[in-house]
Enzyme design. Structure first.
Site, PDB file in Angstrom:
ATOM      1  N   LYS A   1      29.522  33.060  30.443  1.00  0.00           N
ATOM      2  CA  LYS A   1      30.218  34.262  29.959  1.00  0.00           C
ATOM      3  C   LYS A   1      31.143  33.864  28.818  1.00  0.00           C
ATOM      4  O   LYS A   1      31.849  32.847  28.908  1.00  0.00           O
ATOM      5  CB  LYS A   1      31.000  34.863  31.117  1.00  0.00           C
ATOM      6  CG  LYS A   1      31.620  36.224  30.850  1.00  0.00           C
ATOM      7  CD  LYS A   1      32.215  36.785  32.153  1.00  0.00           C
ATOM      8  CE  LYS A   1      32.838  38.168  31.929  1.00  0.00           C
ATOM      9  NZ  LYS A   1      33.449  38.680  33.169  1.00  0.00           N
TER      10      LYS A   1
ATOM     11  N   SER B   1      33.820  42.188  38.521  1.00  0.00           N
ATOM     12  CA  SER B   1      33.054  41.917  37.309  1.00  0.00           C
ATOM     13  C   SER B   1      31.844  41.018  37.440  1.00  0.00           C
ATOM     14  O   SER B   1      31.075  40.906  36.498  1.00  0.00           O
ATOM     15  CB  SER B   1      33.984  41.312  36.250  1.00  0.00           C
ATOM     16  OG  SER B   1      34.913  42.287  35.859  1.00  0.00           O
TER      17      SER B   1
ATOM     18  N   SER C   1      32.316  43.340  34.167  1.00  0.00           N
ATOM     19  CA  SER C   1      32.305  42.919  32.791  1.00  0.00           C
ATOM     20  C   SER C   1      31.330  41.789  32.481  1.00  0.00           C
ATOM     21  O   SER C   1      31.090  41.492  31.316  1.00  0.00           O
ATOM     22  CB  SER C   1      33.711  42.505  32.355  1.00  0.00           C
ATOM     23  OG  SER C   1      34.149  41.427  33.125  1.00  0.00           O
TER      24      SER C   1
END
Lengths: 445, 142, 452
Positions: free
Chosen positions: A35, A138, A114
Site C-alpha cells: 500500500k 481499511s 482504503s
C-alpha cells in the site's frame, strides 16, 4: 461483460518495481504489493511513496518501513506500490489523487478502501499477497468487496515504523491474500517487536496469550452487529457460516456489547482528531509538493496545503481540528472514554485474558466473536457516488461493522465467501487462535 | 423491570443451535444505521459560518467557507452528537483534551518507576541509528 | 528606573533553556553547534512521513537535575502533549511539549541581598520538557539542526515586583544552570530565551516574546511598563496580547482574537514518564556544589567580585580549590593571573598546575626570581626542573669549593696579586652548580677556605 465507464480509473498498481534479495528466505518465491502509505526506500530501488495524494506526488523516502525491511530479508519480492484512498481516509477506493481503483472481479463495483489497491491487486492475481493498513476497517472492507482474505493483527504487533500515519492509536498494518497459508507465513515474519516504534507490543507480552487447545470453541455473535441494513445475501451467507461452525462442532451464542452502537461516532471523532494532528506536517517546505516561493513563511504553507490535499482529507482535517479546538467542548474526552468502555466490554466477553488489561481467564465466555464484515456486497460505483453526494455520512456508515475491532485493537480476519466477508475476532493478543480458526473454516468451506 | 432483566439475561445466554435460531437472530436486528445519520431537531451545537472559517484557518487552508462545507460539517457534527445519545442534556462547556485511551502496554502495565541508577544506565546505552538517519552526514538532506 | 507608585508592576517569566545533551529530545541526532546547516537532522527531525519519536533519557536526566536545583517537586507521572501551530521552523506542525502533566512543579529560587543584590523568593510554577524549533537560515531556508534539541521551559509565578529582581533572577538562573551543566550556553549564545509577562495594577497582561539578553529584558520591560501606564492614564485599556521587542519599542504581534488555538492533545505514541520517589533524593546526593554554597565559602576569605569570577570560570575555581597556601589569593590573582594577563595569554591550568605553583613558591630564591620562573613557564611551558635548578641538599659546598681550589692551584697562587682570580673560581663553581647556589654563598665559602 458490461462495464461502467469511469473517468481516470487507475490500475491498482501506481508504481511498479521488482525488488528482492537473491538468496532464500521463508517468503522467497512470493511476490507482494505494498500500500502506497508505507514508505519504500532503497529496498525498492527508490520507488516513490505518494499516499495517493498530490501532497506527496513525487516523494521519495530515504528510508524503508520496518515491514519492507523484514519482507526483503525473508526473500519476498516487492512488485509494486498500490493505490489507496488518500492518506488512508475513505472506504471506497474512490478518494485517490491518481484516480480510483475499481473492483477487478466485480465490474462496475467499488473495490472498497482504503486499501483498495491491496485488495484489487490480490484479487487480480498480480501478487501473492499485499501489505495494507487498517484504521477503521481499511483492510477488511476492501478484502470483503474483492473476495480475498484480509487480516488485521492485534494493534502493536506489527511495527508502524514507516507507515504514514492517519490515526496513530488505530493504524494497524495487515496482510491480504487469497491463501490463508500465505497470510500465516507473512504474519510470522512481521510479528516482531521493533524498538523504533514506541507503540510496539513488548517482547514479554507477545506470548502472553494462552494457547486454546480445545476442539470445541465458543463463538459469540454480538447482537449489536445485527443491523437492519444488512442485505439479504449477507444475511444468507452469514447464516451458512454459522451453520458451518455448528457443524464443525463449535458452540455459537449471542452476546450483547451495547457500546458498539456508539462505536462509529467515537471512531470518527478520534480518527479525524488524530488525522488533523498527524497531517499538520505536510506543508511542502521540506519535502512534498510545493508552489514556488520567494519567502519561506506561513503563506506558502497555507497555499501548499490548500492546493494539494484532496477534498475528503481536507474535510476530515477541518472536522478533526474542530474536535481538538476549544470550540467543541468535550467531544474528544467523551470519545476516548467511550473507547475505553468499549475495550473493557469486549474484553470481558472473552475466555482468554487481554494481554494489556490482564483480566482473569474464563471458561464459559467466548473464544472468538464473529460478524459480517460489510452490510452488502461491493456497491455499484455510480450508486455509491450518488449516495455519498446526498449525504457524506453514507460512506462513513459502511464502516459500522469493522470499526469496533479497530477501536479495541482486536486481531480480526475477514474471510471471503462469494464476495461477502465474514469477520472472526479474537481477544487482544490472540492472533494465533484467529488464524488457526480461519484456516480451519476456510479448509472446510 | 424484572421482566426486562430476565429478558436481558436470557438474551445473553442464547445459544444458536438450529436454522430457526439463526433466522430469529438475523430477522430481529437491534438497530439501524439510519439512527446515526438522522439529524436532531434542536441541535445546540450547529457550527456557524464564523466557526467554520476559524477551523479552516486552523487547518492551514486558504479556502472559502462554502455552503457545501458548512453542511457537511454540520452533518458530521450531528453524527458525533450521537456520542451523547441516551444521556441527560449536559452543557458541554468543559473543554480539555487531557486524557487519552491507547493500546500501549506501558499505559496499562506500567513499568517500574525510573530510579536514578536505571536512568544513568539507560543513558550509557544510547546509540544513534543509521536506519533512522541519526548518524551525521555532511551532505545536505533533501 | 522610576516606578510610579500608582501603578504596581507585576511580572512573570517563561525561560526556555537548551539542555546540555549529546543528542536531541526525541531522536539521537547530535546537538552540536556551529555545524553546516541541516547536517544534524534525523528523519524524525525533518518530520518525514512514517517516523516516530523516542524519548532521549539524557534530556530527562538534565530536566530532573534542573528540577532539583530549582527546588521543584518532581512529579511521579508526567506526559507529553502536542501544541499545534503552523510555521516553517516547526516541521511536525506541532511542538511536542508537556502541557497537562509537566516534569516538576512548585519550586522556587531565592535571591539574596549578599550575592544577588536583592532579597526575594521567586516561585516556580513548573518545569516542562519540550522541543526546540528550527532556525531561519535565509529567506528561503530553515536550518533544522536546532530542531528537536531538548529544552526545558521554566515558568515562574508572576512574583517579580520590579526590574531589578528580574535582572537579578535571570543572572542567577544563568549561573545556576551553566554551572550545574544543565545548559550548554547563555542568553548571548542563544541557549536561553526569555518570554516576559507584564501587567500593571492587575490589568490584562502582555507577553513579550523572545528576549535574547539581560539588556533586552530590562529595556523591554521598562518600555512596556511605561507604555501601559501611558495607555491607562489616557483612559485606554490594556489588551491581552503578545508583543515583540524591536530594540526600541514593543510592537503588537497578535491579539487574543488572532490568538492561535494550540489544540493541546496528548501525544498518541509517547509513553508516560514514571519517576520513582527515590529520584529526588538520589539526584541531590550526586549534585556538585551549588553556586551559592561556593560563594558562601569563598567569600569567607575573598571579595565577592572575585568569588563570582571564580564561580563563572570553573577551570579557575577548580584550580583555586586545589591550591593550598596561606596567601593563595595573592598568588592566584596577582601573581598567576596577573602574569597570564600581562603576557596576553589565556589562563590554562595545565601550564602551571597547582602543585607546580606550590613548588615555585617553595623555591629558595627571592620573589623576583619566582616571578621570572612563572613568566618563563608561561612563555615556554616546560618542566620546572628545566627552568630552575633547585637547591640540592646533596651539593656539598665545602667539597665543591675544595675541589675547585685543588684543581686550580695555579690560579690560587696568583690570588694575592690578582684578586679577580676569585671571580673565576666563583664562576667555575656557579657553572658546576648550574646557578643553583647563590653567588654570594659560594664567594663566602671560598673566602673561608682560602682564608682571605
Amino acid at each position: 461483460m458490461k462495464r461502467h465507464i469511469v473517468k481516470n480509473v487507475q490500475d491498482s498498481i501506481l508504481n511498479k518495481c521488482s525488488y528482492r534479495k537473491n538468496n532464500g528466505g521463508l517468503l522467497s518465491g512470493l511476490k507482494y504489493t505494498c500500500k502506497d502509505n508505507i514508505v519504500t526506500g532503497n529496498l525498492s530501488g527508490g520507488i516513490l511513496t505518494t499516499a495517493s495524494s498530490n501532497v506527496l506526488k513525487n516523494y521519495q523516502s530515504p528510508f524503508n518501513a520496518e515491514v519492507v525491511k523484514l519482507l526483503y530479508d525473508s526473500g519476498a519480492e516487492l512488485s509494486g506500490k498500490v493505490n489507496l484512498d488518500e492518506f488512508g481516509m475513505g472506504s471506497s477506493g474512490l478518494n485517490s489523487a491518481p484516480g480510483p481503483t475499481l473492483n477487478p472481479i466485480y465490474p462496475g463495483k467499488i473495490a472498497g478502501g482504503s486499501s483498495s489497491g491491496s485488495a484489487a491487486s490480490v484479487a487480480a492475481d498480480l501478487c501473492d499477497f499485499s501489505i495494507g493498513s487498517d484504521t477503521g476497517g481499511s483492510i477488511r472492507l476492501p478484502a470483503s468487496y474483492c473476495n480475498v482474505i484480509g487480516f488485521k493483527p492485534t494493534y502493536g504487533r506489527i511495527s508502524r515504523w514507516g507507515l504514514i500515519p492517519y490515526a496513530q492509536t488505530l493504524d494497524t498494518i495487515g496482510i491480504l491474500s487469497k491463501k490463508i497459508d500465505t497470510i500465516k507465513h507473512v504474519y510470522s515474519v512481521l510479528n516482531m517487536y521493533d524498538e523504533k516504534d514506541p507503540t510496539s507490543l513488548p517482547e514479554e507480552l507477545r506470548k502472553e496469550t494462552p494457547e486454546t487447545n480445545k476442539e470445541r470453541l465458543i463463538i459469540g455473535i454480538p447482537e449489536e452487529f445485527i443491523l437492519e441494513d444488512i442485505s439479504i445475501d449477507v444475511k444468507n451467507t452469514f447464516k451458512q457460516f454459522i451453520l458451518k461452525l455448528i457443524n464443525l462442532g463449535h458452540v455459537v451464542k449471542t452476546i450483547s456489547i451495547t457500546s458498539i452502537k456508539k462505536a462509529l461516532p467515537t471512531y470518527y471523532t478520534l480518527a479525524t482528531a488524530e488525522a488533523a494532528s498527524n497531517l499538520s506536517r505536510y506543508d511542502g517546505t521540506r519535502y512534498g509538493s510545493t508552489n514556488d516561493y520567494d519567502k519561506l513563511d506561513q503563506n506558502i504553507i497555507f497555499r501548499n496545503r490548500s492546493e494539494f490535499f484532496g477534498k475528503e482529507v481536507k474535510r476530515r482535517i477541518i472536522l478533526g481540528n474542530y474536535t481538538l479546538s476549544s470550540s467543541s467542548g468535550d467531544h474528544y474526552l467523551k470519545s476516548t472514554l467511550l473507547r475505553k468502555q468499549l475495550a473493557k466490554e469486549f474484553s470481558k466477553n472473552f475466555n482468554n485474558k487481554h494481554v494489556l488489561f490482564q483480566d482473569e481467564q474464563f471458561q464459559d465466555k467466548c473464544d472468538l466473536l464473529i460478524s459480517p464484515t460489510a452490510m452488502s456486497k461491493a456497491p455499484d460505483y455510480e450508486t455509491f457516488e450518488k449516495r455519498e453526494s446526498e449525504n457524506i455520512l453514507n460512506s462513513y456508515i459502511n464502516d459500522v461493522l469493522t470499526v469496533p475491532a479497530s477501536l479495541v485493537g482486536l486481531p480480526t480476519i475477514s474471510i471471503p465467501i462469494n464476495g461477502i466477508g465474514i469477520q472472526i475476532m479474537g481477544q487482544f493478543g490472540d492472533d494465533k487462535l484467529v488464524l488457526h480458526t480461519a484456516e480451519d473454516v476456510i479448509n472446510n468451506f | 423491570m424484572f421482566k426486562r432483566s430476565l429478558h436481558k439475561s436470557t438474551r445473553l445466554l442464547r445459544q444458536i443451535k438450529t436454522k430457526e435460531d439463526i433466522d430469529k437472530l438475523l430477522n430481529n436486528p437491534t438497530w439501524s444505521v439510519k439512527e446515526l445519520s438522522s439529524s436532531k431537531q434542536n441541535s445546540n451545537s450547529e457550527i456557524t459560518h464564523k466557526t467554520v472559517a476559524k477551523m479552516i484557518k486552523l487547518s492551514g487552508f486558504n479556502d472559502e467557507v462554502t455552503p457545501e462545507l458548512t453542511k457537511s460539517l454540520n452533518l458530521q457534527m450531528n453524527f458525533i452528537e450521537k456520542l451523547y445519545d441516551g444521556e441527560e442534556e449536559e452543557v458541554h462547556k468543559h473543554s480539555n483534551n487531557d486524557s487519552i485511551f491507547r493500546l500501549i502496554a506501558s499505559d496499562h502495565i506500567p513499568d517500574k518507576p525510573l530510579t536514578l541508577k536505571q536512568l544513568q544506565e539507560e543513558i550509557k546505552n544510547l546509540k544513534p541509528s543509521k536506519e533512522k538517519g541519526e548518524i551525521r552526514d555532511d551532505k545536505n538532506t533533501p | 528606573m522610576k516606578y510610579n507608585p500608582k501603578y504596581i508592576f507585576k511580572c512573570g517569566l517563561e525561560i526556555h533553556t537548551q539542555l546540555k545533551t549529546k543528542y536531541k529530545l526525541f531522536s539521537l541526532s547530535q546537538t552540536s553547534f556551529g555545524d553546516s546547516p541541516n547536517t544534524n537532522v534525523s528523519f524524525f527531525d525533518l518530520g518525514l512521513p512514517g517516523t516516530q519519536p523516542k524519548l532521549n533519557t539524557e534530556a530527562l536526566y538534565l530536566g530532573l537535575i534542573a528540577s532539583k536545583i530549582l527546588n521543584c517537586q518532581i512529579q511521579p507521572y508526567s506526559t507529553f502533549d502536542r501544541k499545534h501551530y503552523f510555521y516553517p521552523d516547526q516541521p511536525l506542525g506541532y511542538q511536542i511539549t508537556q502541557f497537562y502533566h509537566p516534569l516538576s512543579k512548585n519550586g522556587y529560587l531565592k535571591l539574596n541581598e549578599k550575592f544577588d543584590g536583592v532579597d526575594k523568593t521567586i516561585n516556580i510554577q513548573q518545569i516542562q520538557l519540550e522541543q526546540d524549533t528550527g532556525k531561519k537560515y535565509n529567506d528561503k531556508t530553515i536550518d533544522y539542526n536546532r530542531n528537536g534539541i531538548p529544552l526545558i521551559e521554566v515558568i515562574t509565578d508572576p512574583d517579580f515586583e520590579n526590574i531589578d529582581q528580574v535582572q537579578s533572577f535571570v543572572k542567577k538562573y544563568q549561573t545556576l544552570v551553566t554551572h550545574m551543566s544543565v545548559c550548554a550556553g547563555t542568553m548571548e549564545t542563544g541557549a536561553i530565551r526569555v518570554d516576559a509577562n507584564i501587567s500593571v495594577n492587575d490589568n490584562s497582561r502582555v507577553e513579550i516574546k523572545n528576549l535574547g539578553s539581560s539588556g533586552e529584558i530590562v529595556d523591554a520591560l521598562k518600555y512596556e511598563y511605561n507604555r501601559q501606564i501611558e495607555a491607562l492614564e489616557n483612559g485606554r485599556s490594556i489588551i491581552q496580547e503578545t508583543r515583540n521587542w524591536n530594540g526600541k519599542t514593543t510592537e503588537s504581534s497578535r491579539s487574543k482574537e488572532d490568538a492561535v488555538d494550540y489544540r493541546y492533545v496528548p501525544d498518541s505514541e509517547l509513553p508516560v514518564i514514571r519517576i520513582d520517589e527515590s529520584m529526588s533524593e538520589d539526584i541531590g546526593k550526586e549534585l556538585p556544589e551549588l553556586p551559592d554554597d561556593i560563594l558562601t565559602r569563598l567569600t569567607k576569605s575573598l571579595e565577592l567580585k572575585y568569588a563570582k569570577f571564580l564561580l563563572n570560570t570553573p577551570e579557575l575555581l577548580q584550580y583555586y580549590d586545589e591550591f593550598n597556601h596561606s596567601d593563595k589569593n595573592k598568588w592566584i590573582f596577582q601573581e598567576l593571573l596577573g602574569q597570564f594577563s600581562k603576557l596576553d595569554k589565556q589562563f590554562d591550568s595545565n601550564i602551571i598546575p597547582p602543585k607546580t605553583l606550590q613548588e615555585i613558591i617553595n623555591l629558595n630564591c627571592p620573589l623576583s626570581e619566582k616571578r621570572n620562573v612563572v613568566r618563563e613557564m608561561i612563555l615556554n611551558p616546560r618542566p620546572l626542573s628545566e627552568i630552575y635548578k633547585q637547591d640540592s641538599p646533596n651539593i656539598n659546598i665545602d667539597q665543591l669549593c675544595n675541589d675547585i681550589i685543588n684543581k686550580n692551584q695555579h690560579l690560587v697562587a696568583k690570588l694575592q696579586i690578582q684578586p679577580s682570580v676569585l671571580q673565576s673560581l666563583i664562576g667555575q663553581a656557579m657553572k658546576q652548580t648550574r646557578g643553583k647556589i647563590h653567588a654570594n654563598i659560594i664567594k663566602g665559602k671560598f673566602i673561608e677556605l682560602l682564608k682571605l
